[in-house]
Design an enzyme around this catalytic site. Structure first.
Site, PDB file in Angstrom:
ATOM      1  N   HIS A  52      -8.728   3.384 -13.375  1.00  0.00           N
ATOM      2  CA  HIS A  52      -7.424   2.956 -12.852  1.00  0.00           C
ATOM      3  C   HIS A  52      -6.812   2.000 -13.860  1.00  0.00           C
ATOM      4  O   HIS A  52      -7.527   1.222 -14.486  1.00  0.00           O
ATOM      5  CB  HIS A  52      -7.619   2.232 -11.509  1.00  0.00           C
ATOM      6  N   TYR A  98      -5.217   0.078  -2.186  1.00  0.00           N
ATOM      7  CA  TYR A  98      -4.440   1.310  -2.349  1.00  0.00           C
ATOM      8  C   TYR A  98      -3.406   1.488  -1.224  1.00  0.00           C
ATOM      9  O   TYR A  98      -2.961   2.615  -0.977  1.00  0.00           O
ATOM     10  CB  TYR A  98      -5.375   2.516  -2.402  1.00  0.00           C
ATOM     11  N   LYS A 157     -14.250   3.838 -12.462  1.00  0.00           N
ATOM     12  CA  LYS A 157     -14.455   4.369 -11.121  1.00  0.00           C
ATOM     13  C   LYS A 157     -15.884   4.884 -10.874  1.00  0.00           C
ATOM     14  O   LYS A 157     -16.675   5.038 -11.815  1.00  0.00           O
ATOM     15  CB  LYS A 157     -13.403   5.449 -10.861  1.00  0.00           C
ATOM     16  N   GLU A 179      -3.489  -7.212  -8.601  1.00  0.00           N
ATOM     17  CA  GLU A 179      -4.769  -6.497  -8.553  1.00  0.00           C
ATOM     18  C   GLU A 179      -5.904  -7.345  -9.134  1.00  0.00           C
ATOM     19  O   GLU A 179      -6.999  -7.393  -8.582  1.00  0.00           O
ATOM     20  CB  GLU A 179      -4.631  -5.157  -9.291  1.00  0.00           C
ATOM     21  N   ASN A 223     -10.693  10.452 -11.430  1.00  0.00           N
ATOM     22  CA  ASN A 223     -10.033  10.436 -12.737  1.00  0.00           C
ATOM     23  C   ASN A 223     -10.489   9.282 -13.627  1.00  0.00           C
ATOM     24  O   ASN A 223      -9.742   8.786 -14.462  1.00  0.00           O
ATOM     25  CB  ASN A 223      -8.514  10.456 -12.559  1.00  0.00           C
TER      26      ASN A 223
END
Ligand code: CMP
Length: 138
Positions: free
Chosen positions: A116, A50, A10, A127, A113
């Site tokens: 993913h 998302y 990320k 994805e 975080n």
């Protein structure tokens, strides 16, 4: 049980230049890179990726964050990939993640975080196909 999963390293990790360390941690745990690239989500791409979270209170913040700067996306291969990868990255909230997990080490908070990981074989396939054609998977 499939042998592939999809991951995003990320924005905050890539902005710090730590994507190499994270990729190293993946390969140390036996994940082989099938496809890899640096890219930046558009708002439209992020909303689609998302979409499952669209009614959650954190959705707008998530879109802002994930589109904010480049990410690294990858398809990874290993036996029992989805489950083993989720174990390696740890809980969604880095504060609750176990010692030694990627989110514990590189994550900042429940939104930022670090990485993913797909939550099912079906989603891993979907994805991965957003970012890589079959010709780009080795
Ligand atoms: P990820 O595994 O990519 O899936 C959805 C993302 O939404 C998640 O990681 C976090 O980045 C973010 N997220 C999940 N729960 C929350 C929350 N309670 N508050 C803010 N962001 C969240």
């Amino acid at each position: 049980m499939s042998n592939r999963t999809f991951t995003i390293i990320k924005p905050e990790v890539v902005a710090k230049g730590f994507e190499g360390k994270v990729l190293d941690a993946f390969s140390e745990r036996g994940f082989r890179v099938v496809a890899l690239k640096k890219t930046q989500f558009s708002l439209e791409q992020a909303s689609r990726f998302y979409a499952i979270h669209k009614d959650r209170p954190f959705f707008q913040g998530l879109l802002k964050y994930i589109t904010s700067s480049p990410v690294v996306v990858a398809i990874l291969e290993k036996e029992n990939a989805v489950q083993d990868f989720r174990k390696l990255i740890g809980s969604t909230n880095p504060a609750e993640a176990e010692e030694g997990t990627i989110r514990k080490k590189f994550g900042s908070n429940i939104e930022q975080n670090a990485v993913h990981g797909s939550d099912s074989d079906e989603n891993a396939q979907i994805e991965g196909s957003y970012f890589f054609s079959l010709f780009e998977q080795y």
